[in-house]
Design a protein around this motif. Structure first.
Motif, mmCIF file in Angstrom:
data_model
loop_
_atom_site.group_PDB
_atom_site.id
_atom_site.type_symbol
_atom_site.label_atom_id
_atom_site.label_comp_id
_atom_site.label_asym_id
_atom_site.label_seq_id
_atom_site.Cartn_x
_atom_site.Cartn_y
_atom_site.Cartn_z
ATOM 1 N N LEU A 197 1.158 -0.509 -0.322
ATOM 2 C CA LEU A 197 -0.400 -0.172 0.274
ATOM 3 C C LEU A 197 0.828 1.135 0.141
ATOM 4 O O LEU A 197 0.453 2.377 -0.666
ATOM 5 C CB LEU A 197 -1.128 -0.104 0.961
ATOM 6 N N ALA A 198 2.042 1.212 1.206
ATOM 7 C CA ALA A 198 3.308 2.699 0.928
ATOM 8 C C ALA A 198 3.612 2.777 -0.504
ATOM 9 O O ALA A 198 3.136 4.105 -1.025
ATOM 10 C CB ALA A 198 4.051 2.148 1.996
ATOM 11 N N TRP A 201 0.906 3.638 -2.758
ATOM 12 C CA TRP A 201 0.663 5.366 -2.633
ATOM 13 C C TRP A 201 2.016 6.678 -3.331
ATOM 14 O O TRP A 201 1.369 7.292 -3.858
ATOM 15 C CB TRP A 201 0.468 6.018 -1.203
ATOM 16 N N ARG A 204 1.226 6.086 -7.380
ATOM 17 C CA ARG A 204 -0.032 6.817 -7.356
ATOM 18 C C ARG A 204 0.407 8.460 -7.509
ATOM 19 O O ARG A 204 0.008 9.624 -7.675
ATOM 20 C CB ARG A 204 -1.046 6.921 -6.871
ATOM 21 N N THR A 205 1.025 8.732 -5.736
ATOM 22 C CA THR A 205 1.484 10.526 -5.818
ATOM 23 C C THR A 205 2.115 10.417 -7.248
ATOM 24 O O THR A 205 2.516 11.900 -7.232
ATOM 25 C CB THR A 205 2.363 10.715 -5.111
#
Length: 212
Positions: A197-198, A201, A204-205
């Protein structure tokens, strides 16, 4: 009480090899982000989830192969039963390696813009996870010097579970207990999920802002 140093230390070497090789996944993720290689990955016709899963699988597999090469040397002097027990443990060691790769991915995502921070975080995680485990010393010694809460943490550490499983089943030859295997699985999976998940993230950032 007799203490067999070979039965205690060799599993520790294998687990440490698995640990170090899995954490190297974080370095590769950090380099990909820091040097812009990740933009190339994002331009490929694959989803960001695919990139994340590929990194975790590759990190877990690389760590398993590296640690297995260390274990093969020890298996030369062990009975056939030990080889069978090792094959049973392998899938669970792979899950552990993916969990450790997830920890590395989390560190890389958090410290992707500052290399010195990433390596500092990595060293802290290595010290904490290895110190609060039974990789270096038996649980009996841990109980003598640490409070009950920390003893529980040490016992639940997936590195401890993996090392103890190898000592009991591969080197001593006791029958494998399914509860121990499930404990390795359930303590390792959260690390892989959080790491995935990290990293997702972070990707996607980068897709939105062009950088972290």
């Amino acid at each position: 009480m007799d203490f067999n140093y070979f039965q205690f230390f060799v599993p520790a070497v294998v687990v440490m090899g698995l640990f170090v090789a899995a954490l190297d996944t974080g370095r590769r993720i950090w380099l990909a982000i820091r040097e812009g290689v990740i933009h190339y990955y994002l331009s490929l016709p694959i989803s960001t989830k695919g990139v994340v899963i590929a990194y975790l699988l590759a990190g877990g597999l690389a760590a398993l192969v590296y640690s297995s090469s260390l274990l093969l040397i020890a298996l030369i002097v062990l009975p056939a039963q030990a080889i069978w027990s090792t094959f049973i443990l392998m899938p669970f060691l792979f899950i552990l390696a993916m969990g450790l790769a997830g920890i590395a991915a989390t560190l890389a995502a958090l410290a992707s813009t500052h290399g010195e921070f990433f390596f500092a975080y990595q060293q802290i995680v290595q010290v904490v996870l290895l110190t609060l485990s039974t990789v270096f010393y038996p649980i009996e010694v841990v109980r003598q010097y640490l409070p009950p809460l920390l003893v529980t943490v040490v016992s639940s550490n997936p590195l401890s579970l993996a090392a103890e499983a190898m000592r009991e089943y591969t080197f001593i030859g006791n029958p494998i207990q399914s509860t121990v295997l499930m404990n390795i699985f359930f303590t390792s999976c959260p690390f892989a999920i959080i790491g995935g998940l990290a990293y997702l993230w972070a990707l996607r950032t980068i897709q939105v802002k062009g950088k972290l």
